[in-house]
Design a protein around this motif. Sequence first.
Motif, short mmCIF file in Angstrom:
data_model
loop_
_atom_site.label_atom_id
_atom_site.label_comp_id
_atom_site.label_asym_id
_atom_site.label_seq_id
_atom_site.Cartn_x
_atom_site.Cartn_y
_atom_site.Cartn_z
N ILE A 42 39.69 42.43 38.25
CA ILE A 42 38.65 43.22 38.89
C ILE A 42 38.33 44.43 38.03
O ILE A 42 39.23 45.04 37.47
CB ILE A 42 39.04 43.64 40.32
N ASP B 263 43.60 40.15 32.86
CA ASP B 263 42.97 41.15 32.00
C ASP B 263 41.46 41.02 32.14
O ASP B 263 40.94 39.90 32.28
CB ASP B 263 43.38 40.98 30.52
N GLY C 122 52.83 51.30 35.39
CA GLY C 122 53.18 51.82 34.08
C GLY C 122 52.19 52.82 33.52
O GLY C 122 52.32 53.25 32.37
N GLY D 233 46.47 41.46 28.21
CA GLY D 233 45.91 41.30 26.86
C GLY D 233 45.84 42.60 26.06
O GLY D 233 45.27 42.62 24.97
N ARG E 283 44.40 41.47 17.79
CA ARG E 283 43.57 42.66 18.03
C ARG E 283 44.44 43.92 18.15
O ARG E 283 44.05 45.00 17.71
CB ARG E 283 42.77 42.43 19.32
N TRP F 62 51.49 47.06 36.42
CA TRP F 62 50.23 47.63 35.89
C TRP F 62 50.49 48.18 34.48
O TRP F 62 51.15 49.21 34.32
CB TRP F 62 49.70 48.74 36.79
N ASN G 279 47.69 46.19 24.26
CA ASN G 279 48.74 46.33 23.24
C ASN G 279 50.13 46.09 23.83
O ASN G 279 50.93 45.35 23.25
CB ASN G 279 48.68 47.73 22.62
N LYS H 36 57.49 58.52 33.38
CA LYS H 36 57.13 59.88 33.04
C LYS H 36 57.02 60.79 34.29
O LYS H 36 57.44 61.92 34.27
CB LYS H 36 55.78 59.83 32.33
P1 NAI Z 1 45.55 48.86 25.98
O1 NAI Z 1 44.26 49.56 26.14
O2 NAI Z 1 45.86 48.21 24.68
O3 NAI Z 1 45.68 47.73 27.09
C1 NAI Z 1 45.18 47.85 28.39
C2 NAI Z 1 44.59 46.52 28.82
O4 NAI Z 1 44.18 46.63 30.17
C3 NAI Z 1 43.34 46.11 28.03
O5 NAI Z 1 43.54 44.82 27.50
C4 NAI Z 1 42.24 46.13 29.07
O6 NAI Z 1 41.28 45.14 28.83
C5 NAI Z 1 43.00 45.88 30.35
N1 NAI Z 1 42.39 46.34 31.61
C6 NAI Z 1 41.73 47.48 31.91
N2 NAI Z 1 41.37 47.51 33.20
C7 NAI Z 1 41.84 46.38 33.76
C8 NAI Z 1 41.79 45.83 35.07
N3 NAI Z 1 41.19 46.45 36.07
N4 NAI Z 1 42.38 44.64 35.28
C9 NAI Z 1 43.02 43.97 34.27
N5 NAI Z 1 43.06 44.43 33.02
C10 NAI Z 1 42.48 45.62 32.76
O7 NAI Z 1 46.66 49.91 26.38
P2 NAI Z 1 48.25 49.87 26.13
O8 NAI Z 1 48.56 50.61 24.90
O9 NAI Z 1 48.73 48.49 26.29
O10 NAI Z 1 48.75 50.78 27.34
C11 NAI Z 1 48.64 50.27 28.65
C12 NAI Z 1 48.82 51.37 29.69
O11 NAI Z 1 50.15 51.86 29.59
C13 NAI Z 1 47.89 52.55 29.53
O12 NAI Z 1 47.46 52.97 30.77
C14 NAI Z 1 48.76 53.59 28.90
O13 NAI Z 1 48.36 54.90 29.20
C15 NAI Z 1 50.10 53.27 29.53
N6 NAI Z 1 51.19 53.77 28.73
C16 NAI Z 1 51.42 53.30 27.47
C17 NAI Z 1 52.44 53.83 26.72
C18 NAI Z 1 52.75 53.37 25.36
O14 NAI Z 1 53.60 53.93 24.73
N7 NAI Z 1 52.11 52.33 24.86
C19 NAI Z 1 53.28 54.91 27.24
C20 NAI Z 1 52.94 55.31 28.55
C21 NAI Z 1 51.96 54.73 29.26
#
Ligand code: NAI
Length: 527
Positions: free
Chosen positions: A185, A147, A287, A72, A159, A235, A74, A483
């Motif tokens: 979890i 999520d 990831g 859920g 969102r 992940w 981005n 990375k």
């Molecule tokens: P985001 O914050 O929008 O999405 C992360 C999701 O993980 C949230 O919906 C959150 O509720 C959920 N979450 C957190 N802990 C959890 C758990 N234990 N179990 C299940 N769900 C859980 O972040 P975004 O932008 O989607 O990025 C995701 C990951 O990818 C981050 O760790 C980010 O550092 C990494 N990343 C993203 C890049 C990008 O360009 N968007 C590039 C490199 C890495």
Amino acid sequence: IHPTAARRPNYLTVQSQNTSYSDEFITSKFVNRGASVNVSNGQFLVTPTAQTYEFQTKRTVSKTGLMMIGMGGNNGSTLCATILANRHNIVWHTKAGVQQPNYIGSVLRASTVRIGTDSVTGQDVHVPVSDVLPMVHPNDLVLGGWDISGASLDKAMERAQVLDYDLQRQVAPYMALLGKPLPSIYYPDFIAANQEARADNLIPGDDKQAHLEHIRADIRKFKEDNQLDRTVIFWTANTERYSDIIAGVNDTADNLLAAIKSSHSEVSPSTLFAVAAILEGEPFVNGAPQNTFVPGVIELAERHQSFIGGDDLKSGQTKLKSVLAEFLVNAGIKPLSIASYNHLGNNDGHNLSAERQFKSKEISKSSVVDDMVNANRLLYKAPAEDVKGAKGEHPDHIVVIKYVPAVGDSKRAIDEYYSEIFCGGRSTINIFNECEDSLLATPLILDLTILTELLTRVKYRGVDKKEFAPLYPVLSLLSYMLKAPLVKPGTEVVNSLNRQRNALEAFLKACIGIEGSSDLLLETRIW
Ligand code: NAI
């Protein structure tokens, strides 16, 4: 349909003694050529080496599921929405006109490899990477995952504020059909405290063994419900803090399994998911930057011959850095310092504004120039041989990340490369890179998933062996999209983007019995 999304029949056939086709397999012979070097008293004695292998690739692609942890977020919601837009061929209006869905940014679907020269015209012939071997089409991935936020996927997309409104509007009914992510979890110690407000979709209790079994049951049910041959567990949840590596806790497979049984506090959610995937025999890709793959996980993956890959998507700044630093060092120019600043305003940025989570990202971003520097001891002094643990000369390298909500998903990355040039001169390159973060990251998740599925179908054997064996569990061939690439323990990490791509290309070609990339183009250099 945009060409990157088009389906094409598999039409590439190699006619050679080294390649054979059956209904089930493509089998190829490959000679792995290298050189062994004996270094003594400053002299290099080089002996060419050659080992012959056979590769066997299963031709039928698996019916493949993608279960994302952080579905859920981005990246997760953008991935689901863009696949659905492609699958249903949704076109949408932007202020610039009508936009078609596509897979631009995917190495597999939107880039090509040079396969040879046209026998008539002598021109180069390029084919899409996805045509070299049978690969899953992204539209066919069955989507699911977990999520800690219980927002349904249509609301999660809203969102995220990533996609154009007109696309959101049209894809929302399909997203709503995906429903809510599975409960997950949540161990608050591992992600930033500022994430607590969205943690409303949780597997109850604090028994880690019970959590592990719950996740394993989720994977099994998803496979069964959707009649899947393969499910990649990915992940893409928030960046966690680093786990301490503690002897007796997570240093070996058995210790890790025991630590889960006793609900040890140092077992992170991502490690638990990785263990669940391994025990279910399904590949796991990380990831995000944290050290999910503690030594116990790697040993467990080896024991079960289950595939793992990571860490951290390489979408913007680091990708450019691994190109630029290599260009400078290979041009004989000496970077003295690399200073990188980022600001971003999405939830990832919010989470990374906490110190311990930032630390994970900093570590993941910081080693990216190491191999290029170590490869050039003309420019950088080697470590002193008589000092234990000494490090060689290295450019100063800093990484700063700040949370600026206003810029949302549109991350800004500012890098300064300050280098020594000829006879005491200095050169400064400044780069300002604006990345729509999730739109860069989503195609990487697709590539990683599709490549991982492919690599589960490739086996190899030495000429003297009877049985074909699967590849080594740590899939370092995924490095191009990551990375801080995880590699087989004891082997060197390759960060250079060019070398990573060459490795991938050479491997895919080896599987159909074509050797080398032949940039030598000898025929154009001789009479
Ligand atoms: P985001 O914050 O929008 O999405 C992360 C999701 O993980 C949230 O919906 C959150 O509720 C959920 N979450 C957190 N802990 C959890 C758990 N234990 N179990 C299940 N769900 C859980 O972040 P975004 O932008 O989607 O990025 C995701 C990951 O990818 C981050 O760790 C980010 O550092 C990494 N990343 C993203 C890049 C990008 O360009 N968007 C590039 C490199 C890495």
